[in-house]
Design a protein around this motif. Structure first.
Motif, mmCIF file in Angstrom:
data_model
loop_
_atom_site.group_PDB
_atom_site.id
_atom_site.type_symbol
_atom_site.label_atom_id
_atom_site.label_comp_id
_atom_site.label_asym_id
_atom_site.label_seq_id
_atom_site.Cartn_x
_atom_site.Cartn_y
_atom_site.Cartn_z
ATOM 1 N N GLY A 30 -4.314 -43.786 -24.027
ATOM 2 C CA GLY A 30 -5.264 -44.833 -23.660
ATOM 3 C C GLY A 30 -6.647 -44.670 -24.245
ATOM 4 N N SER A 31 -6.902 -43.536 -24.919
ATOM 5 C CA SER A 31 -8.241 -43.313 -25.474
ATOM 6 C C SER A 31 -8.161 -42.340 -26.639
ATOM 7 N N GLY A 32 -9.256 -42.259 -27.377
ATOM 8 C CA GLY A 32 -9.334 -41.304 -28.470
ATOM 9 C C GLY A 32 -9.212 -39.878 -27.969
ATOM 10 N N GLU A 33 -9.854 -39.588 -26.842
ATOM 11 C CA GLU A 33 -9.756 -38.235 -26.288
ATOM 12 C C GLU A 33 -8.317 -37.906 -25.921
ATOM 13 N N GLU A 34 -7.608 -38.855 -25.337
ATOM 14 C CA GLU A 34 -6.201 -38.613 -25.012
ATOM 15 C C GLU A 34 -5.381 -38.360 -26.276
ATOM 16 N N ALA A 35 -5.693 -39.060 -27.351
ATOM 17 C CA ALA A 35 -4.981 -38.849 -28.617
ATOM 18 C C ALA A 35 -5.242 -37.440 -29.140
ATOM 19 N N ILE A 36 -6.505 -37.000 -29.095
ATOM 20 C CA ILE A 36 -6.849 -35.648 -29.541
ATOM 21 C C ILE A 36 -6.109 -34.620 -28.687
ATOM 22 N N ARG A 37 -6.122 -34.810 -27.380
ATOM 23 C CA ARG A 37 -5.443 -33.872 -26.482
ATOM 24 C C ARG A 37 -3.930 -33.835 -26.754
ATOM 25 N N ALA A 38 -3.330 -34.988 -26.979
ATOM 26 C CA ALA A 38 -1.882 -35.048 -27.228
ATOM 27 C C ALA A 38 -1.515 -34.358 -28.536
ATOM 28 N N VAL A 69 -15.488 -39.824 -35.688
ATOM 29 C CA VAL A 69 -14.474 -39.185 -36.524
ATOM 30 C C VAL A 69 -13.628 -40.238 -37.237
ATOM 31 N N CYS A 70 -14.035 -41.486 -37.145
ATOM 32 C CA CYS A 70 -13.274 -42.578 -37.761
ATOM 33 C C CYS A 70 -13.715 -42.792 -39.202
ATOM 34 N N ILE A 71 -12.739 -42.994 -40.070
ATOM 35 C CA ILE A 71 -13.035 -43.225 -41.479
ATOM 36 C C ILE A 71 -12.692 -44.648 -41.896
ATOM 37 N N ALA A 72 -12.114 -45.404 -40.997
ATOM 38 C CA ALA A 72 -11.820 -46.823 -41.201
ATOM 39 C C ALA A 72 -11.680 -47.432 -39.812
ATOM 40 N N GLU A 73 -11.593 -48.740 -39.748
ATOM 41 C CA GLU A 73 -11.518 -49.385 -38.427
ATOM 42 C C GLU A 73 -10.276 -48.974 -37.638
ATOM 43 N N ASP A 74 -9.219 -48.561 -38.354
ATOM 44 C CA ASP A 74 -7.973 -48.213 -37.682
ATOM 45 C C ASP A 74 -7.515 -46.775 -37.925
ATOM 46 N N ALA A 96 0.999 -46.291 -30.337
ATOM 47 C CA ALA A 96 1.816 -47.444 -29.945
ATOM 48 C C ALA A 96 0.991 -48.730 -29.902
ATOM 49 N N GLY A 97 -0.299 -48.594 -29.669
ATOM 50 C CA GLY A 97 -1.202 -49.742 -29.619
ATOM 51 C C GLY A 97 -2.590 -49.295 -30.020
ATOM 52 N N PRO A 98 -3.515 -50.233 -30.147
ATOM 53 C CA PRO A 98 -4.882 -49.879 -30.541
ATOM 54 C C PRO A 98 -5.531 -48.935 -29.530
ATOM 55 N N ARG A 106 -12.452 -49.503 -31.995
ATOM 56 C CA ARG A 106 -11.626 -49.738 -30.809
ATOM 57 C C ARG A 106 -10.171 -50.034 -31.151
ATOM 58 N N GLY A 107 -9.854 -50.097 -32.439
ATOM 59 C CA GLY A 107 -8.493 -50.456 -32.843
ATOM 60 C C GLY A 107 -7.801 -49.390 -33.666
ATOM 61 N N VAL A 108 -8.055 -48.120 -33.381
ATOM 62 C CA VAL A 108 -7.450 -47.038 -34.157
ATOM 63 C C VAL A 108 -5.947 -46.984 -33.892
ATOM 64 N N ARG A 109 -5.184 -46.878 -34.967
ATOM 65 C CA ARG A 109 -3.726 -46.776 -34.871
ATOM 66 C C ARG A 109 -3.189 -45.522 -35.570
#
Length: 163
Positions: A30-38, A69-74, A96-98, A106-109
């Motif tokens: 649900g968030s960038g932090e959750e993605a980093i943790r996963a 830490v984003c290098i593009a919108e997604d 799975a979603g943005p 807000r739309g990192v994939r």
């Protein structure tokens, strides 16, 4: 004097990008932090070269809090130079979603998480630069988003480096 090889085994930079330590398609977070943790958790499970998991996670989150830490919108490229790992490592996810990494992204994939030893400055810069070049290409990003399997995702990464 021999320079240490910070890439796994006899791998090169190109090999590591095409065969990351961990790869997750359709990561549900649900968030960038959750993605980093996963992804951090996947690296912990994939390799014994994460010497201090708690410190590694702290360093990743601290770096992400410092600046985007984003290098593009997604595309996000969370990374840390840290004493908590003994070699360069890469974990990759397609969400799975943005996912929002910050107010502007807000739309990192696609998430490419990099951990590297503090001493591996040159290798770290090479890897981040190579990933940035590769992922700025909209065609490559579209192919990664469309890849139906991990094998095809890895094949896209391998082909993209030859462009």
């Amino acid at each position: 004097m021999l320079t240490p090889n910070y890439f796994p085994g006899a791998m090169s930079l190109t090999d590591l990008i095409a065969a990351p330590d961990a790869l997750v398609l359709d990561l549900r977070v649900g968030s960038g932090e959750e993605a980093i943790r996963a992804l951090h958790q996947r690296l912990r499970a994939a390799t014994p070269d994460v010497k201090n998991p708690d410190q590694f996670l702290k360093d990743l989150l601290d770096r992400a809090a410092l600046a985007s830490v984003c290098i593009a919108e997604d595309v996000a490229l969370p990374h840390a130079r840290t004493a908590a790992v003994s070699r360069i490592m890469l974990a990759v996810a397609r969400t799975a979603g943005p996912v929002a990494f910050d107010a502007e992204h807000r739309g990192v994939r696609l998430v490419f998480l990099v951990g590297t030893p503090k001493a591996a400055v040159g290798e770290y810069l090479q890897l981040v630069a190579a990933l940035s070049r590769l992922l700025r290409n909209t065609e490559t990003r579209a192919e990664l988003m469309a890849a139906p399997t991990e094998a095809e995702f890895r094949a896209v990464l391998a082909r993209a480096q030859k462009r």
